[in-house]
Design an enzyme around this catalytic site. Structure first.
Site, short mmCIF file in Angstrom:
data_model
loop_
_atom_site.label_atom_id
_atom_site.label_comp_id
_atom_site.label_asym_id
_atom_site.label_seq_id
_atom_site.Cartn_x
_atom_site.Cartn_y
_atom_site.Cartn_z
N ARG A 1 13.31 -30.97 64.49
CA ARG A 1 12.21 -30.26 65.15
C ARG A 1 11.55 -31.12 66.22
O ARG A 1 10.98 -30.61 67.19
CB ARG A 1 11.19 -29.82 64.10
CG ARG A 1 11.75 -28.80 63.12
CD ARG A 1 10.77 -28.48 62.02
NE ARG A 1 9.58 -27.79 62.51
CZ ARG A 1 9.51 -26.49 62.71
NH1 ARG A 1 10.57 -25.73 62.48
NH2 ARG A 1 8.40 -25.93 63.12
N VAL B 1 8.60 -16.98 69.51
CA VAL B 1 9.83 -17.12 68.75
C VAL B 1 10.41 -18.52 68.92
O VAL B 1 11.02 -19.08 68.01
CB VAL B 1 10.87 -16.06 69.17
CG1 VAL B 1 12.15 -16.18 68.37
CG2 VAL B 1 10.29 -14.65 69.03
N ASN C 1 11.31 -22.24 68.96
CA ASN C 1 11.05 -23.31 67.99
C ASN C 1 10.73 -24.63 68.69
O ASN C 1 11.25 -24.90 69.76
CB ASN C 1 12.25 -23.49 67.07
CG ASN C 1 12.18 -22.58 65.85
OD1 ASN C 1 11.13 -22.43 65.25
ND2 ASN C 1 13.30 -21.96 65.51
N HIS D 1 7.16 -22.99 59.57
CA HIS D 1 8.44 -22.30 59.53
C HIS D 1 9.56 -23.30 59.28
O HIS D 1 9.65 -24.32 59.95
CB HIS D 1 8.68 -21.60 60.87
CG HIS D 1 9.96 -20.84 60.95
ND1 HIS D 1 10.38 -19.97 59.96
CD2 HIS D 1 10.94 -20.83 61.91
CE1 HIS D 1 11.55 -19.45 60.30
NE2 HIS D 1 11.90 -19.95 61.47
#
Length: 493
Positions: free
Chosen positions: A96, A127, A129, A182
């Site tokens: 991430r 949406v 990431n 998430h």
């Protein structure tokens, strides 16, 4: 209302566009804007995507528009699905931090453009990431109640499915939400689970059986061990890996099944797009409904997390919220059990670290662009990005919105039934009324006539109207001018 999909030709963006059209979310008089990047592969592909959607769904497709610049994004609801996606292959575990470092600049560019040129009322569904970073960047520029990350809703739908499978019922009979971050830091809120047809005692027994005597404190370690085991099994037999997941508890399946799906190379565009379009439908329908989403908090959780309260009261976090046509309005979360509260705090701290690291990285890039003399560099995400323990409420006010003014549109349309109806539909679905309407003579070949319309709207809404009218099949040309400027009126555009 009009919808724009930023990153329309990516894996998820393409699915979002297809499902919007296939599910008839927009009427034929509304506009779906497909947004790509000029000079890149997506800049070419959006034209092909538009043609493909028309081929497949011409009977009920909305007006399909193409844009190639952040400044040209014009819609009431904007889905942001642009940016880098993690590789879909076995052994490639998504990082991430890498996604954040790459996608923060893309998110900031679009957020700045919407703030500069927008109406001030757009609702943004993130949406891209990391979803939490996208929410932080967009909320800081546009206002926190207008921005929602879809990750917690996707995780919620996955959780409900896992519960439904084990209970032997359909997903629509199961309630309950997932919060947090998430991905691996998703927090299944077991205390919110409801099952249609079960009273409180029956529900408590069912949930206890589903949890198998575990608490959420053990979940992070279980996830790490499960990923190692899945990687080993999948290297020999991918089917066996998915069969192994089926033997685990529902909250562990919630995280590991999509991880394994991505590892298989399939990615998860269909499920992601479906959850996104669910949220889009709620906003467009004018309803208010409770969903889960990543939002920028400003004290909404004060007093709700027991002894661990205080840490996630500011900043981005996935929580149940009330969503409606203007965005989200309030958080709906009662006081939580200790294990759920602790996991939410841990997720908030992880989000804070991610956003803070991205802000520092962006500040470094901006300083480098400024040069040794300290001149003005490109705007970064650093200043004012709400972290999990920072000031999410310190939202930059939206830029000035253009005032309404009077316009005249001259439309050359085919002389056939339906032309005027289509034209009025474009205006009515965008909340703009005609001040006057007049028709002119049919042209020399007897096929097209002139329609002159006067109306009042902001410059941005007027541009959207012009785009939509140009896309009507029965329209040959349209010229829109400020009222009083008749130098070109009646001339085909």
């Amino acid at each position: 209302m009009d919808v724009a999909v930023v990153g329309a030709t990516g894996d998820v963006g393409r699915q979002v566009c297809t499902q919007i059209v296939e599910r008839r979310v927009l009427p034929p008089t509304a506009r779906l804007q497909l947004v790509g990047r000029a000079g890149g592969a997506s800049g070419r592909a959006v034209h092909g995507l538009r043609a493909d959607l028309v081929d497949a769904y011409d009977e009920h497709a909305p007006l399909l528009d193409v844009a190639h610049s952040p400044d040209d994004v014009t819609a009431d609801v904007i889905v942001v699905a642009a940016g880098l996606t993690p590789p879909a292959r076995t052994g490639a575990d998504p990082d991430r931090r890498v996604l954040a470092a790459t996608n923060s600049a893309v998110l900031a560019e679009y957020a700045d453009a919407i703030a500069r040129h927008g109406s001030g009322h757009e609702v943004v569904i993130v949406v891209t990431n990391p979803v939490e970073l996208g929410v932080a960047v967009m909320a800081e520029r546009l206002g926190r109640h207008r921005v929602l990350g879809m990750g917690a809703w996707l995780d919620t739908l996955r959780f409900r499915r896992e519960l439904a499978v084990e209970l032997g019922v359909r997903r629509h009979r199961v309630g309950g939400f997932v919060g947090g971050q998430h991905g691996e830091d998703a927090v299944p809120l077991w205390s919110t689970v409801r099952v249609s047809g079960l009273d409180a005692d029956e529900r408590a027994r069912a949930v206890a059986a589903l949890r198998r005597g575990r608490t959420l404190d053990a979940l992070p370690g279980e996830i790490a061990a499960a990923k190692d085991e899945l990687a080993r099994v999948a290297s020999q037999d991918m089917g066996a890996a998915f069969e192994l997941i089926d033997t685990w508890p529902a909250d562990l399946r919630l995280v590991t099944r999509p991880w394994m799906t991505h590892q298989s190379g399939a990615k998860t565009p269909a499920g992601t797009a479906s959850a996104t379009v669910d949220l889009l439908e709620v906003i467009l329908d004018g309803r208010e409904i409770v969903v889960a989403g990543q939002v920028a908090l400003d004290g909404e959780l004060d007093g709700r997390l027991g002894p661990t309260d205080g840490v996630p009261s500011r900043g981005v976090l996935g929580v149940p919220v009330v969503l409606g046509p203007g965005g989200w309005t309030r958080v709906l979360l009662d006081e939580l059990p200790d294990d759920e509260a602790r996991r939410l705090v841990q997720a908030a701290e992880g989000i804070d670290r991610l956003i803070s690291a991205s802000a520092v990285s962006d500040a470094g890039r901006a300083a480098g662009a400024a040069g040794p003399q300290g001149g003005a560099g490109s705007p970064g995400v650093a200043a004012g990005v709400p972290g999990a323990t920072g000031a999410a409420g310190a939202v930059r006010a939206p830029g000035p919105v253009g005032a309404e003014r009077d316009w005249v549109a001259t439309v050359h349309g085919l002389d056939q039934p339906g032309t005027l109806t289509a034209l009025t539909g474009v205006f009515s679905t965008r909340g703009v009324s005609f001040d006057s309407l007049a028709t002119g003579p049919v042209d020399g070949d007897g096929r097209a006539g002139r329609i002159v319309v006067s109306f009042r709207a902001t410059p941005r809404r007027t541009r959207a109207l012009e785009r939509a009218v140009r896309r009507l099949a029965t329209v040959r040309s349209v010229v829109v001018e400020p009222a009083g400027d008749s130098s070109r009126r009646g001339t085909p555009g």
